[in-house]
Design an enzyme around this catalytic site. Structure first.
Site, PDB file in Angstrom:
ATOM      1  N   TYR A 154       0.816  -1.214   0.000  1.00 22.87           N
ATOM      2  CA  TYR A 154       0.000   0.000   0.000  1.00 22.87           C
ATOM      3  C   TYR A 154       0.853   1.268   0.000  1.00 22.87           C
ATOM      4  CZ  TYR A 154      -4.024  -2.962   1.230  1.00 22.87           C
ATOM      5  OH  TYR A 154      -5.007  -3.916   1.231  1.00 22.87           O
ATOM      6  N   LYS A 203       3.263 -15.346   2.589  1.00 28.82           N
ATOM      7  CA  LYS A 203       3.150 -16.095   1.328  1.00 28.82           C
ATOM      8  C   LYS A 203       4.585 -16.440   0.926  1.00 28.82           C
ATOM      9  CE  LYS A 203       0.690 -17.632  -2.204  1.00 28.82           C
ATOM     10  NZ  LYS A 203      -0.149 -18.828  -2.097  1.00 28.82           N
ATOM     11  N   ASP A 235      -3.311 -17.868   1.896  1.00 25.37           N
ATOM     12  CA  ASP A 235      -4.495 -18.473   1.274  1.00 25.37           C
ATOM     13  C   ASP A 235      -5.062 -19.566   2.180  1.00 25.37           C
ATOM     14  OD1 ASP A 235      -2.030 -19.604   0.757  1.00 25.37           O
ATOM     15  OD2 ASP A 235      -2.532 -20.363  -1.226  1.00 25.37           O
ATOM     16  N   ASP A 259      -5.309  -6.571   6.091  1.00 24.32           N
ATOM     17  CA  ASP A 259      -6.500  -5.821   5.691  1.00 24.32           C
ATOM     18  C   ASP A 259      -7.614  -6.803   5.327  1.00 24.32           C
ATOM     19  OD1 ASP A 259      -8.151  -3.790   4.890  1.00 24.32           O
ATOM     20  OD2 ASP A 259      -7.083  -3.350   3.026  1.00 24.32           O
ATOM     21  N   ASP A 263     -10.977  -8.234   7.920  1.00 22.19           N
ATOM     22  CA  ASP A 263     -12.381  -8.097   7.504  1.00 22.19           C
ATOM     23  C   ASP A 263     -13.077  -9.462   7.485  1.00 22.19           C
ATOM     24  OD1 ASP A 263     -12.273  -5.393   7.296  1.00 22.19           O
ATOM     25  OD2 ASP A 263     -12.977  -5.298   5.213  1.00 22.19           O
TER      26      ASP A 263
END
Ligand code: NAD
Length: 370
Positions: A154, A203, A235, A259, A263
């Site tokens: 980001y 990852k 994942d 992020d 959620d």
């Protein structure tokens, strides 16, 4: 020298300064109930809180011409912790970027050096049916996602260029050891105060930043021998959160993964009105706020759910002040009120039985006992 009055100053509670920033929409309503909880804690435990109020968001734009006035920042900087309601609303949606309430949110996090976001996801047994998942899968879910907030993709360099296949867009993801270490240490330290399990999410099978992340986690893990560490690929973590959410205690991860996963974890609980959060920097300083926004659709009606903000106070007690018992008193009171069947509209099955913001706050305060 003995104090003349004979008062033992050692047992007098230290005054904790809390910056209170109610903001817009339902912000002032829910923060008002959280203040009642602070006052009740003073009564029960003899703690002392000094509250200093500041303008922030849309109301600050209207009154001071900027979403984050310097005096509000000063109040936050001399406080031990910040309690924030919510900002924003349709009135300011079409403003230019620097005059938008959300710009103030980014500004305050940066100015206060907040580099991690902490989001608990707790499933209250009596609300299991409010989630879209099966109640038996959710049983016992009580986890925290610790997300890195100031690095990664980001914030990396972004640009476009012409390539063989036409225009290309590039987002770069950069992490250094220092950034990884400070967030991972926070994850370990929070786990130490809980069930002592840490899932580090990356990852590492594909990304170089993730390989550095994993190396760094492994390097510092021996300093926390009491914490059980597992590495989980992002994942797989997304799947396991839906399959076995109660097996997680603390999840620590980088910005973008956090992020998305925070959620996803939030949805396990069923209602946004129940979710607290913290943003932490170095040391014990933290900013505490509900996950929800200013809910302009219900603002001013006295029907918003104050529990997310009240649980944010409990989180402040745990993470900034080390008042673990007081935090438990709040959490127990919330549970007791819910178990007794009291609901605000957002979590009520029978909406005609729903109670208002103030009634919910009063019930929780009344249920707070040592
Ligand atoms: P929202 O969280 O404000 O509302 C989403 C839905 O959830 C609405 O239907 C609302 O009524 C309901 N809801 C939210 N909190 C509730 C509560 N405590 N009790 C009962 N119901 C509740 O999100 P939104 O509608 O997307 O955004 C509204 C405004 O809030 C926007 O201006 C947005 O930018 C801002 N916002 C601010 C923050 C923040 O201050 N940190 C976070 C998210 C959104």
């Amino acid at each position: 020298m003995e104090p003349k009055s004979g008062v033992n100053f050692k047992i007098m509670a230290e005054v904790k300064k809390i910056a209170v920033i109610a903001g817009d929409g339902i912000g002032p309503e829910v923060v008002g109930e959280a203040i009642k909880v602070l006052k009740k804690t003073e009564e029960l435990f003899g703690y002392k809180f000094e509250l200093e109020h500041g303008l922030f968001g849309g109301i600050a734009i209207d009154e001071k011409g900027t979403p984050l006035p310097q005096e509000t920042l000063d109040i936050c900087q001399r406080a031990d912790a910040v309690l924030l309601g919510a900002v924003g609303g349709p009135k300011w949606d079409n403003n230019s970027k620097e005059l938008r309430p959300e710009t103030g949110l980014l500004g305050i996090r940066k100015a206060l050096g907040l580099f991690s976001n902490i989001r608990p996801a707790v499933v209250f047994d009596c609300l299991k049916d409010a989630s879209t998942l099966k109640p038996e899968v959710l049983e016992g879910t009580d986890l925290i996602v610790v997300r890195e907030l100031t690095g990664g993709i980001y914030f990396g360099e972004k640009f476009r260029r012409e390539g063989a296949g036409g225009q290309e867009a590039v987002d770069t993801c950069v992490y250094n050891v220092q950034e990884i270490e400070r967030i991972v240490r926070q994850g370990f330290e929070i786990a130490q105060k809980r069930r002592k399990k840490l899932a580090s999410v990356d990852k590492a099978n594909v990304l170089e930043t993730s390989r550095l992340w994993r190396e760094t986690v492994n390097k510092i893990a021996p300093e926390y021998p009491d914490v059980e560490l597992e590495h989980v690929l992002v994942d797989n973590c997304a799947m396991q959160l839906l399959r076995r959410p109660s097996s997680f205690d603390v999840i620590v991860t980088e910005n973008m993964f956090g992020d998305i996963l925070s959620d996803e974890a939030a949805m396990l609980t069923g209602s946004i009105g129940m979710l607290s959060s913290a943003s932490l920097g170095e040391g014990s300083f933290g900013l505490y706020e509900p996950v929800h926004g200013s809910a302009p659709d219900i603002a001013g009606q006295g029907i918003s759910n104050p529990i997310a903000t009240i649980l944010s106070v409990a989180l402040m007690f745990q993470l900034t002040f080390g008042y673990a018992e007081a935090a438990e008193v709040i959490e127990r009171a919330v549970k007791q009120v819910l178990d007794a069947g009291h609901r605000t509209g957002d979590i009520a099955v029978d909406k005609s039985q729903a109670i208002g913001t103030t009634a919910m706050g009063d019930l929780i305060v009344a249920a707070m006992v040592r």
